[in-house]
Design an enzyme around this catalytic site. Structure first.
Site, PDB file in Angstrom:
ATOM      1  N   ARG A 147       0.855  -1.182   0.000  1.00 58.59           N
ATOM      2  CA  ARG A 147       0.000   0.000   0.000  1.00 58.59           C
ATOM      3  C   ARG A 147       0.892   1.233   0.000  1.00 58.59           C
ATOM      4  NH1 ARG A 147      -4.008   2.322   4.694  1.00 58.59           N
ATOM      5  NH2 ARG A 147      -2.048   3.242   5.389  1.00 58.59           N
ATOM      6  N   TYR A 159      -3.129  11.217   5.828  1.00 56.67           N
ATOM      7  CA  TYR A 159      -3.428   9.893   6.328  1.00 56.67           C
ATOM      8  C   TYR A 159      -2.399   8.874   5.833  1.00 56.67           C
ATOM      9  CZ  TYR A 159      -5.065   5.271   6.507  1.00 56.67           C
ATOM     10  OH  TYR A 159      -5.081   3.944   6.732  1.00 56.67           O
ATOM     11  N   ASP A 220      -5.179   3.874  -0.193  1.00 58.89           N
ATOM     12  CA  ASP A 220      -6.347   4.091   0.669  1.00 58.89           C
ATOM     13  C   ASP A 220      -6.754   5.565   0.618  1.00 58.89           C
ATOM     14  OD1 ASP A 220      -8.220   4.115   2.674  1.00 58.89           O
ATOM     15  OD2 ASP A 220      -7.011   2.976   4.111  1.00 58.89           O
ATOM     16  N   HIS A 222      -9.289   6.750   2.301  1.00 58.01           N
ATOM     17  CA  HIS A 222      -9.790   7.026   3.654  1.00 58.01           C
ATOM     18  C   HIS A 222     -11.016   7.941   3.674  1.00 58.01           C
ATOM     19  CE1 HIS A 222      -8.607   6.606   8.028  1.00 58.01           C
ATOM     20  NE2 HIS A 222      -8.337   5.437   7.497  1.00 58.01           N
ATOM     21  N   GLU A 246      -8.927   1.997  -2.094  1.00 56.03           N
ATOM     22  CA  GLU A 246      -9.764   1.700  -0.927  1.00 56.03           C
ATOM     23  C   GLU A 246     -10.504   2.938  -0.430  1.00 56.03           C
ATOM     24  OE1 GLU A 246      -7.412   0.285   2.340  1.00 56.03           O
ATOM     25  OE2 GLU A 246      -9.065   0.478   3.753  1.00 56.03           O
ATOM     26  N   GLU A 272     -14.050  -1.221   5.863  1.00 59.46           N
ATOM     27  CA  GLU A 272     -13.426  -1.418   7.180  1.00 59.46           C
ATOM     28  C   GLU A 272     -14.261  -0.824   8.305  1.00 59.46           C
ATOM     29  OE1 GLU A 272      -9.614   0.547   6.537  1.00 59.46           O
ATOM     30  OE2 GLU A 272     -10.268   2.250   7.736  1.00 59.46           O
ATOM     31  N   ARG A 293     -13.774  -5.217   2.751  1.00 61.26           N
ATOM     32  CA  ARG A 293     -12.684  -4.802   3.636  1.00 61.26           C
ATOM     33  C   ARG A 293     -12.969  -4.983   5.122  1.00 61.26           C
ATOM     34  NH1 ARG A 293      -8.169  -4.231   4.327  1.00 61.26           N
ATOM     35  NH2 ARG A 293      -7.816  -2.078   4.896  1.00 61.26           N
ATOM     36  N   GLU A 349      -4.536  -7.614   4.661  1.00 57.08           N
ATOM     37  CA  GLU A 349      -3.709  -6.519   5.179  1.00 57.08           C
ATOM     38  C   GLU A 349      -2.931  -7.028   6.390  1.00 57.08           C
ATOM     39  OE1 GLU A 349      -5.991  -3.298   6.782  1.00 57.08           O
ATOM     40  OE2 GLU A 349      -4.373  -1.853   6.500  1.00 57.08           O
ATOM     41  N   TRP A 412     -12.074  11.975   8.234  1.00 55.60           N
ATOM     42  CA  TRP A 412     -10.661  11.633   8.440  1.00 55.60           C
ATOM     43  C   TRP A 412     -10.350  10.277   7.831  1.00 55.60           C
ATOM     44  CZ3 TRP A 412      -7.997   7.680  10.907  1.00 55.60           C
ATOM     45  CH2 TRP A 412      -6.583   7.865  10.882  1.00 55.60           C
TER      46      TRP A 412
HETATM   47  C1  CS2 Z   1      -6.836   1.823   7.675  1.00 54.82           C
HETATM   48  C2  CS2 Z   1      -6.703   1.788   9.114  1.00 54.82           C
HETATM   49  O1  CS2 Z   1      -5.655  -0.137   7.486  1.00 54.82           O
HETATM   50  C3  CS2 Z   1      -6.383   0.631   6.905  1.00 54.82           C
HETATM   51  O2  CS2 Z   1      -6.764   0.513   5.773  1.00 54.82           O
HETATM   52  O3  CS2 Z   1      -7.698   2.624   7.013  1.00 54.82           O
HETATM   53  O4  CS2 Z   1      -5.352   1.944   9.448  1.00 54.82           O
HETATM   54  C4  CS2 Z   1      -7.564   2.757   9.896  1.00 54.82           C
HETATM   55  O5  CS2 Z   1      -7.105   4.061   9.767  1.00 54.82           O
HETATM   56  C5  CS2 Z   1      -7.555   2.335  11.320  1.00 54.82           C
HETATM   57  O6  CS2 Z   1      -7.968   1.012  11.416  1.00 54.82           O
HETATM   58  C6  CS2 Z   1      -8.436   3.205  12.185  1.00 54.82           C
HETATM   59  O7  CS2 Z   1      -8.525   2.648  13.434  1.00 54.82           O
HETATM   60 MG    MG Z   2      -8.341   1.710   5.216  1.00 55.41          MG
END
Ligand code: CS2
Ligand code: MG
Length: 412
Positions: A147, A159, A220, A222, A246, A272, A293, A349, A412
């Protein structure tokens, strides 16, 4: 066999973890991960006050019945706190069942469908040279899929870039990358989507030029873009052949993904922050995503995760189970057993945990040459050292949040 007791163990070796430990009257124990990053104590209270008392005396073999009882009898359904608590029970009961059977858990899920589980790691850098160093270091560690996140000119933080917060020196972090920070208030970061959209294609162009066409690359977003911005990004990244993009846009409005999909062939991964199959209904049925995810830990456990992935399989959608460091080794082990067994596995991951975490949680799963394997120990293959856990009491920690340059709070 009956459940004799259940304890909720909170420990903060490198970061906070919440673990449920169920013990049966004939001495078998099972572990379940209940860690919800930045909201850990809400799950502790849910488990301690409302779940543990209901488990005592129950038959631990009745996993599906216990799951349905906890889900339906609460009346109030879904949500990350509830589903993390139910997940911990579900995983702990699978651990017990597999130990009782004398088999590693993946055998009870149908046995191995592959030799190992392809994992991806997180490379990041504030600029291209730092990113390249991070990619090289991941390749040296054996990762075969990566990633890629970088800083954006004009933004102080972004991020996924470890060095930002680490450079500020107040994070208490002792390992690769974890956005949650030990402090009484969440850290404020800055964001500008247009600057990000202008910069990111040049990052992938540089990475492809340096590392060649074969290396699977992921990114990602986010949840920070609108659907039309996400569509634009997906399109502009097509020449660089991403494994996935992602969380390109928040997907509470599942239909918004129709627009993204109409405009790009970049594969999409989402979920996620989801916690039930209902969060995926439109996304899966209309084939609007390519990878699921969710974390086993946040989606009610192995039982519902297997159902979501079986549903996804009918639409050629594959797994990409969430595995950042806020998933404990118990949650990671559960994911790796499931990954090994299901047919529609995509990728896993995997961010390595720190040394203190590994002291608290002894694990049988291994990472070799880019692939994870759950090991052959009966059950999940994870033990929790209660004495070691006791050395690291809970510490308040929060995920950061974003503001735009004019002060507006952003995703975020
Ligand atoms: C993330 C995470 O791994 C990922 O793809 O988006 O690191 C995420 O920020 C955290 O799980 C938040 O707790
Ligand atoms: Mg993520």
């Amino acid at each position: 066999m009956k459940i004799d007791r259940a304890e909720v163990i909170v420990t903060s070796p490198d970061r906070n973890f919440v673990t449920l430990k169920i013990t049966t009257d004939d001495g078998l124990t099972g572990l379940g991960d209940a860690t919800l990053n930045g909201r850990e104590l809400a799950v502790v209270a849910y488990l301690t006050e409302h779940v543990v008392p209901l488990l005592i005396g129950k038959d631990p073999h009745r996993i599906e019945d216990t799951w349905q009882f906890l889900y339906r009898s609460a009346y109030w359904r879904r949500g990350p706190v509830t589903m993390a608590a139910i997940a911990a029970v579900d995983v702990a009961l699978w651990d017990i069942k597999a130990k009782a059977a004398g088999m590693p858990l993946y055998q009870l899920l149908g046995g191995a469908s592959r030799e190992g589980v392809l994992a991806y790691g997180h490379a990041s850098g504030k600029d291209i040279p730092e990113l390249f160093d991070s990619i090289r270091s991941h390749l040296d560690q054996g990762y075969r899929a990566i990633r890629v996140q970088t800083g954006v000119p004009g933004l102080k933080s972004i991020y996924g870039v470890a060095s930002n917060a680490a450079a500020e020196g107040n994070t208490g972090r002792r390992y690769d990358y974890d956005p949650a920070q030990r402090a009484d208030l969440p850290v404020e970061e800055d964001w500008d989507t247009r600057a990000y959209l202008r910069h990111l294609p040049s990052v992938f162009e540089a990475v492809r030029a340096e590392f060649g066409p074969e290396l699977p690359l992921l990114h990602d977003g986010h949840h920070r873009m609108t659907p039309i911005q996400a569509a634009k990004l997906g399109k502009s990244l097509e020449p660089y052949d991403l494994f996935w993009l992602e969380d390109c846009t928040p997907a509470e409005n599942q239909k918004a993904l129709r627009l993204v999909r109409q405009h790009t062939t970049t594969p999409l991964a989402i979920g996620e922050v989801f916690n039930t199959v209902w969060d995926y209904q439109t996304l899966i049925e209309e084939q609007l995503i390519d990878y699921v995810r969710s974390a086993v830990t946040h989606t009610g456990g192995i039982s519902p995760m297997k159902k979501i992935l079986d549903y996804a399989a009918q639409y050629q959608i594959r797994s990409g189970i969430h595995g950042p460091t806020d998933i404990s080794p118990v949650g990671m082990a559960a994911a790796v057993h499931l990954d090994l067994a299901i047919h529609n596995f995509g990728i896993q991951e995997y961010m390595k945990h720190g040394e203190m975490t590994n002291e608290v949680f002894q694990q049988s799963f291994t990472f070799n040459d880019g692939y994870l394997h759950p090991g052959e120990r009966p059950g999940l293959g994870v033990d929790l050292d209660v004495d070691a856990a006791g050395k690291y009491p809970y510490q308040t920690a929060y995920l950061p949040f974003n503001r735009l340059h004019d002060g507006t709070v952003h995703d975020w």
